[in-house]
Design a protein around this motif. Structure first.
Motif, short mmCIF file in Angstrom:
data_model
loop_
_atom_site.label_atom_id
_atom_site.label_comp_id
_atom_site.label_asym_id
_atom_site.label_seq_id
_atom_site.Cartn_x
_atom_site.Cartn_y
_atom_site.Cartn_z
N TYR A 172 0.94 -1.15 0.13
CA TYR A 172 -0.08 0.04 0.16
C TYR A 172 0.87 1.25 -0.05
O TYR A 172 0.62 2.28 -0.93
CB TYR A 172 -0.82 -0.01 1.39
N HIS A 173 1.87 1.22 1.01
CA HIS A 173 2.79 2.32 0.94
C HIS A 173 3.51 2.64 -0.52
O HIS A 173 3.36 3.76 -0.99
CB HIS A 173 3.83 2.05 2.08
N TYR A 176 0.60 4.17 -2.45
CA TYR A 176 0.11 5.47 -2.08
C TYR A 176 1.15 6.46 -2.37
O TYR A 176 1.09 7.52 -2.73
CB TYR A 176 -0.14 5.24 -0.70
N THR A 177 2.24 6.19 -2.06
CA THR A 177 3.49 7.20 -2.36
C THR A 177 3.86 7.52 -3.79
O THR A 177 4.22 8.52 -4.20
CB THR A 177 4.80 6.61 -1.48
N THR A 181 -4.29 6.81 -7.11
CA THR A 181 -5.82 7.22 -6.97
C THR A 181 -6.73 6.75 -7.55
O THR A 181 -6.37 5.95 -8.62
CB THR A 181 -5.73 8.65 -6.58
N CYS A 198 0.77 -4.98 -3.44
CA CYS A 198 0.72 -3.79 -4.13
C CYS A 198 -0.42 -3.71 -5.05
O CYS A 198 -1.12 -2.60 -5.19
CB CYS A 198 2.06 -3.24 -4.81
N ALA A 201 -3.64 -3.04 -3.42
CA ALA A 201 -3.50 -1.96 -2.64
C ALA A 201 -3.97 -1.01 -3.90
O ALA A 201 -4.68 0.00 -3.77
CB ALA A 201 -2.58 -1.36 -2.07
N CYS A 202 -3.43 -1.03 -5.18
CA CYS A 202 -3.94 -0.17 -5.98
C CYS A 202 -5.39 -0.15 -6.41
O CYS A 202 -6.03 0.74 -6.70
CB CYS A 202 -3.20 -0.59 -7.41
N LEU A 205 -7.20 1.44 -3.66
CA LEU A 205 -7.08 3.09 -3.93
C LEU A 205 -7.98 3.50 -5.07
O LEU A 205 -7.99 4.90 -5.42
CB LEU A 205 -5.56 3.47 -3.95
N TYR A 340 -0.30 2.98 7.95
CA TYR A 340 -1.46 2.25 7.17
C TYR A 340 -2.06 0.99 7.91
O TYR A 340 -3.36 0.72 7.51
CB TYR A 340 -0.74 1.74 5.92
#
Length: 396
Positions: A172-173, A176-177, A181, A198, A201-202, A205, A340
């Motif tokens: 996620y980090h 996010y970084t 979005t 990841c 997480a995408c 997001l 997170y």
């Protein structure tokens, strides 16, 4: 325990104490002892086991820990015996400037050599790892994430919750970084467990398209299982061309490096040899101007197994001029898990995400850890969860 390159063993150790043996037995009154319910094998552990770091023989491995509190130090106020908790792999004091600013990956007080510490990892403070039946966690009130749900709910979701100590927040980090979005197009380099986390997480997001690149067809198949597009880098060396076939343009809004310093060259000719800057240079090439690169993939300052002298000290051939010309930004370093893990825990508890399914979690007993390491090193498309007390298997 790590013994030498290629060799991991399971050994009997004394029951842990709330003290620091390397500091003349100084008491850890702010710590707790956990009964370890789940502890995972990580790709970062594999770097050490391959002999690609300066890890010492006899190091107890493991920084992904989920457990039950069975003993508390005198100064622990809010964590109680019987609490079920997730342990961020970052060890943090909660008192220094970096911790107060939530940069818990670079705490100033838990490693004598440099900022930042972790359980069972080379050059990260000498703390015992958690691939064990019991583990010690210092600064427990600050570090531990207590699960708010009832025990039955936690046990039913234990495989998912076990991912909160590292790979889900780390993935996620990275996303996010990098600026992922709603509506983003994203390229994730690497379909190992962190890459798959990841990619998950995408989706969380709000990315419109998530493209995952790897050389392992089994891992790419796992990415396709939850809606990712994929690129087989063992067949294609022009990543921009492959992205253009998917998106109509040869670039993405954001990119994430989930490979790190053991990256290999792309394409049929290059995939056999290490080229540690390949991923970073590729991401600079295929990310749109003013886009972001998240770099949770591990890079080290000491790599005795590197193929050239520069790489042995973490010096890589980066096309930094390209990154500068495109006004790209880069975010590197350990994930500050505490930024997170609570939010991601809630997404698991309320069925918004099935992270264990997406990374293909496989539960094995602690005494089968050497076999798990060997299979993972061969490229198994799995995330191995070690089950020291049989709790995870029983819950499943």
């Amino acid at each position: 325990m790590y013994q030498r390159p290629g060799e991991v063993t399971v050994e009997d150790l004394d029951f842990p104490k709330l003290e620091l043996a390397e500091q003349n037995g100084r008491k850890l009154e702010h710590g707790v002892i956990l009964k370890v319910l789940a502890t995972n094998i990580c790709g970062s552990d594999q770097h050490m086991v391959r002999g690609r770091t300066t890890a010492p023989a006899g190091l107890t491995l493991g920084h992904e820990i989920t457990g039950e509190v069975i003993e508390t130090g005198r100064d622990v106020e809010f964590i109680k015996k019987g609490d079920l908790v997730s342990v961020p792999f970052n060890i943090a004091c909660g008192r220094c400037r970096n911790c107060k600013e939530r940069h818990t990956g670079v705490c100033e007080n838990v490693n004598r050599d440099r900022p930042g510490a972790a359980y069972g990892y080379v050059d990260m403070g000498g703390w015992h790892g958690g691939q064990a039946r019991y583990a010690v966690v210092p600064y427990a009130d600050f570090n531990l994430l207590k699960f708010p749900a009832d025990r039955d709910t936690v046990m039913a979701k234990l495989e998912d919750l076990a991912m909160l100590s590292d790979i889900f927040p780390t993935g996620y980090h990275g996303a996010y970084t990098a600026g992922v979005t709603t509506g983003s197009t994203v390229y994730v380099a690497g379909a190992g467990p962190v890459g798959l986390a990841c990619a998950t997480a995408c989706h969380v997001l709000g990315a419109a398209v998530v493209i995952v690149g790897d050389m392992n067809e089994g891992r790419l198949g796992q990415a396709r299982e939850f809606g990712c597009e994929t690129i087989d880098l063992s067949r294609h060396d022009d990543v921009a061309e492959q992205i253009e076939q998917i998106l109509g343009v040869g670039e993405v809004d954001a990119a994430v490096d989930c490979v790190g310093f053991e990256a290999r060259g792309h394409g049929p000719k290059g995939s056999a040899g290490e080229q540690p800057a390949t991923v970073l240079n590729t991401l600079m090439d295929i990310t749109r101007a003013a886009g972001g690169l998240g770099i949770p993939g591990l890079y080290v300052t000491g790599d005795p197994g590197a193929e050239d002298e520069n790489a042995k000290v973490g010096q890589l051939g980066l096309r930094i001029g390209l990154g500068w010309a495109k006004s790209l930004y880069f975010v590197t370093g350990q994930c500050p898990v505490m930024s997170y893990n609570r939010q991601l825990m809630m997404s698991i508890l309320y069925d918004k995400v099935q992270i264990a399914r997406n990374v293909n979690a496989a539960v094995i007993p602690l005494d089968q850890a050497p076999e798990g390491y060997a299979e993972f090193d061969k490229g198994a498309a799995r995330k191995y969860i070690l089950d020291p007390h049989g709790v995870v298997a029983a819950a499943a």
